[in-house]
Design a protein around this motif. Structure first.
Motif, PDB file in Angstrom:
ATOM      1  N   ALA A  26       9.731  37.891  40.747  1.00 25.68           N
ATOM      2  CA  ALA A  26      10.097  38.662  41.639  1.00 25.68           C
ATOM      3  C   ALA A  26       8.980  40.125  42.257  1.00 25.68           C
ATOM      4  N   ASP A  27       8.790  40.566  41.950  1.00 23.59           N
ATOM      5  CA  ASP A  27       7.486  40.894  41.787  1.00 23.59           C
ATOM      6  C   ASP A  27       6.268  41.094  42.370  1.00 23.59           C
ATOM      7  N   PHE A  28       5.904  39.324  41.935  1.00 22.09           N
ATOM      8  CA  PHE A  28       4.616  39.590  42.037  1.00 22.09           C
ATOM      9  C   PHE A  28       4.581  38.766  43.729  1.00 22.09           C
ATOM     10  N   PHE A  29       5.271  38.003  43.960  1.00 25.59           N
ATOM     11  CA  PHE A  29       5.746  37.255  45.666  1.00 25.59           C
ATOM     12  C   PHE A  29       6.007  38.863  46.345  1.00 25.59           C
ATOM     13  N   TYR A  30       6.488  39.216  45.606  1.00 23.18           N
ATOM     14  CA  TYR A  30       6.304  40.483  47.179  1.00 23.18           C
ATOM     15  C   TYR A  30       5.451  41.174  46.539  1.00 23.18           C
ATOM     16  N   PRO A  37      -3.656  45.235  54.710  1.00 19.52           N
ATOM     17  CA  PRO A  37      -3.343  46.233  53.406  1.00 19.52           C
ATOM     18  C   PRO A  37      -2.152  46.402  53.197  1.00 19.52           C
ATOM     19  N   ASP A  38      -1.352  47.432  54.309  1.00 16.81           N
ATOM     20  CA  ASP A  38      -0.274  47.732  53.832  1.00 16.81           C
ATOM     21  C   ASP A  38       0.828  47.546  54.445  1.00 16.81           C
ATOM     22  N   ASP A  39       0.860  46.262  54.881  1.00 12.21           N
ATOM     23  CA  ASP A  39       1.927  45.905  55.209  1.00 12.21           C
ATOM     24  C   ASP A  39       2.603  44.095  54.525  1.00 12.21           C
ATOM     25  N   ARG A  40       3.555  44.099  53.504  1.00 11.40           N
ATOM     26  CA  ARG A  40       4.187  43.653  52.638  1.00 11.40           C
ATOM     27  C   ARG A  40       4.975  42.064  53.486  1.00 11.40           C
ATOM     28  N   ALA A  41       4.629  40.723  53.014  1.00 10.22           N
ATOM     29  CA  ALA A  41       4.411  39.868  54.312  1.00 10.22           C
ATOM     30  C   ALA A  41       6.358  39.498  54.095  1.00 10.22           C
ATOM     31  N   CYS A  42       7.047  40.131  52.809  1.00 14.00           N
ATOM     32  CA  CYS A  42       8.599  39.501  52.643  1.00 14.00           C
ATOM     33  C   CYS A  42       8.915  41.275  52.791  1.00 14.00           C
ATOM     34  N   ALA A  43      10.339  40.806  53.108  1.00 18.69           N
ATOM     35  CA  ALA A  43      11.145  42.142  53.347  1.00 18.69           C
ATOM     36  C   ALA A  43      12.460  41.556  51.896  1.00 18.69           C
ATOM     37  N   LEU A  44      12.162  40.124  51.448  1.00 18.86           N
ATOM     38  CA  LEU A  44      12.654  40.559  49.917  1.00 18.86           C
ATOM     39  C   LEU A  44      12.926  38.994  48.970  1.00 18.86           C
ATOM     40  N   VAL A  45      12.321  39.209  47.906  1.00 21.99           N
ATOM     41  CA  VAL A  45      11.962  37.964  47.136  1.00 21.99           C
ATOM     42  C   VAL A  45      13.529  38.063  46.329  1.00 21.99           C
ATOM     43  N   ARG A  46      14.196  37.196  45.751  1.00 23.03           N
ATOM     44  CA  ARG A  46      14.883  36.791  44.687  1.00 23.03           C
ATOM     45  C   ARG A  46      14.213  35.574  44.125  1.00 23.03           C
ATOM     46  N   PHE A  47      15.353  35.397  42.806  1.00 24.34           N
ATOM     47  CA  PHE A  47      14.740  34.266  41.638  1.00 24.34           C
ATOM     48  C   PHE A  47      15.688  34.259  41.314  1.00 24.34           C
ATOM     49  N   TYR A  48      16.478  33.210  41.809  1.00 22.70           N
ATOM     50  CA  TYR A  48      17.763  32.492  40.805  1.00 22.70           C
ATOM     51  C   TYR A  48      18.009  31.216  39.820  1.00 22.70           C
ATOM     52  N   VAL A  49      18.883  31.942  38.761  1.00 25.54           N
ATOM     53  CA  VAL A  49      18.645  30.341  37.614  1.00 25.54           C
ATOM     54  C   VAL A  49      20.377  30.126  37.738  1.00 25.54           C
ATOM     55  N   THR A  50      20.795  28.395  37.515  1.00 22.92           N
ATOM     56  CA  THR A  50      22.454  28.392  37.204  1.00 22.92           C
ATOM     57  C   THR A  50      21.887  28.563  35.954  1.00 22.92           C
ATOM     58  N   MET A 188      19.070  25.093  37.176  1.00 13.87           N
ATOM     59  CA  MET A 188      18.432  24.644  37.978  1.00 13.87           C
ATOM     60  C   MET A 188      18.020  26.434  38.458  1.00 13.87           C
ATOM     61  N   PHE A 189      16.881  26.557  38.509  1.00 11.55           N
ATOM     62  CA  PHE A 189      15.982  27.836  39.262  1.00 11.55           C
ATOM     63  C   PHE A 189      15.391  27.539  39.972  1.00 11.55           C
ATOM     64  N   ALA A 190      15.576  28.837  41.399  1.00  7.63           N
ATOM     65  CA  ALA A 190      15.250  29.121  42.388  1.00  7.63           C
ATOM     66  C   ALA A 190      14.315  31.029  42.839  1.00  7.63           C
ATOM     67  N   ILE A 191      13.341  30.227  43.720  1.00  4.98           N
ATOM     68  CA  ILE A 191      12.580  31.917  44.346  1.00  4.98           C
ATOM     69  C   ILE A 191      12.835  31.728  45.624  1.00  4.98           C
ATOM     70  N   VAL A 192      13.159  32.550  46.091  1.00  2.00           N
ATOM     71  CA  VAL A 192      13.801  32.315  47.779  1.00  2.00           C
ATOM     72  C   VAL A 192      12.802  33.521  48.331  1.00  2.00           C
ATOM     73  N   LEU A 193      12.316  33.387  49.171  1.00  2.76           N
ATOM     74  CA  LEU A 193      11.293  34.493  50.100  1.00  2.76           C
ATOM     75  C   LEU A 193      11.726  35.055  51.685  1.00  2.76           C
ATOM     76  N   PHE A 194      12.028  36.118  51.517  1.00  4.16           N
ATOM     77  CA  PHE A 194      12.420  36.354  53.129  1.00  4.16           C
ATOM     78  C   PHE A 194      11.711  36.724  54.055  1.00  4.16           C
ATOM     79  N   SER A 195      10.844  35.659  54.233  1.00  2.16           N
ATOM     80  CA  SER A 195       9.759  36.365  55.134  1.00  2.16           C
ATOM     81  C   SER A 195       9.466  36.989  56.227  1.00  2.16           C
ATOM     82  N   LYS A 196       8.699  38.048  57.026  1.00  2.00           N
ATOM     83  CA  LYS A 196       8.119  38.817  57.823  1.00  2.00           C
ATOM     84  C   LYS A 196       7.400  37.905  59.503  1.00  2.00           C
ATOM     85  N   LEU A 197       6.847  36.946  58.556  1.00  2.00           N
ATOM     86  CA  LEU A 197       5.766  36.519  58.751  1.00  2.00           C
ATOM     87  C   LEU A 197       6.850  34.627  58.898  1.00  2.00           C
TER      88      LEU A 197
END
Length: 228
Positions: A26-30, A37-50, A188-197
């Motif tokens: 999650a940290d890596f994607f965010y 350079p100073d503007d991240r593309a994601c507002a939030l990244v989450r990693f879920y596992v059932t 199941m595992f899922a990584i969800v990216l909430f992108s500002k792009l």
């Protein structure tokens, strides 16, 4: 994508649990995905596992109980937040999550009432009955050796993305992208990216190979050590 995949595979090095790796990813994607350079593309990244209710820590069991209004059954599946990174300070610790710590997946009917979760599972190509029954035979299906993506190109106004007024609009979320799949344990595992792009479909599909790299990172701990 090749370099990103290599980094994801390395996330398991030195880790002792799925949770540790999930937070690293999650940290890596965010931190890595940027518009400038100073503007991240994601507002939030989450990693879920059932995980089954019986595998959850007591506080997560209590959280799930409050959602269903009763004590959960040992085998009840819960979509469990293990990694999170985002713009708000509370979004950088799974323990500070208000509504997503452990979401009960009681039945096909209950999943259908949660549009985003329902779409996530189906677009990742995971049969809901097999997920709920923890059917490990699904991994023998050749289709489960490929990876799909969950994609909402336009988040604003989408029925699949909740919290429009409190999250999507104020945090300028343009698209939502999910990647993941099944583990040999039947979870199941899922990584969800909430992108500002805005992410068009053809670009979203480039992320499907990264799901395999994330899976390889968490695989040694699947079914063994879930929490840190």
């Amino acid at each position: 994508m090749t370099r990103c995949g290599i980094e994801l595979r390395r996330m398991g090095s030195g880790a002792n649990s799925v949770e540790e790796i999930a937070q690293k990813i999650a940290d890596f994607f965010y931190q890595s995905l940027r518009m400038g350079p100073d503007d991240r593309a994601c507002a939030l990244v989450r990693f879920y596992v059932t995980a089954s209710y019986s595998e959850l820590q007591p506080d997560l069991q209590e959280f799930a109980d409050n959602i269903v209004g009763k004590h959960g059954s040992p085998g009840m599946k819960c979509l469990t937040l293990l990694g999170t990174a985002g713009e708000e300070s509370a979004w950088n610790s799974r323990k500070q999550s208000v509504g997503h710590k452990a979401i009960p997946l009681q039945s096909e009917e209950s999943i259908a009432k949660s549009p985003m979760i329902n779409a996530l599972i189906h677009q990742l190509g995971i049969p809901v009955p097999s997920l709920l029954e923890n059917d490990q035979r699904i991994m023998l299906d050749e289709h489960q050796h490929s990876f799909n993506v969950f994609h909402v190109e336009r988040a604003e106004g989408s029925p699949y993305i909740p919290a429009q007024k409190d999250f999507v609009i104020p945090h300028q979320v343009k698209s939502v992208l999910g990647l993941g799949g099944m583990l040999p344990t039947g979870e199941m595992f899922a990584i969800v990216l909430f992108s500002k792009l805005g992410i068009p479909r053809e670009r979203a599909e480039l992320f499907n190979t990264l799901a395999l790299n994330a899976k390889l990172a968490i695989l040694p701990f699947a079914g063994k050590q879930l929490f840190a």
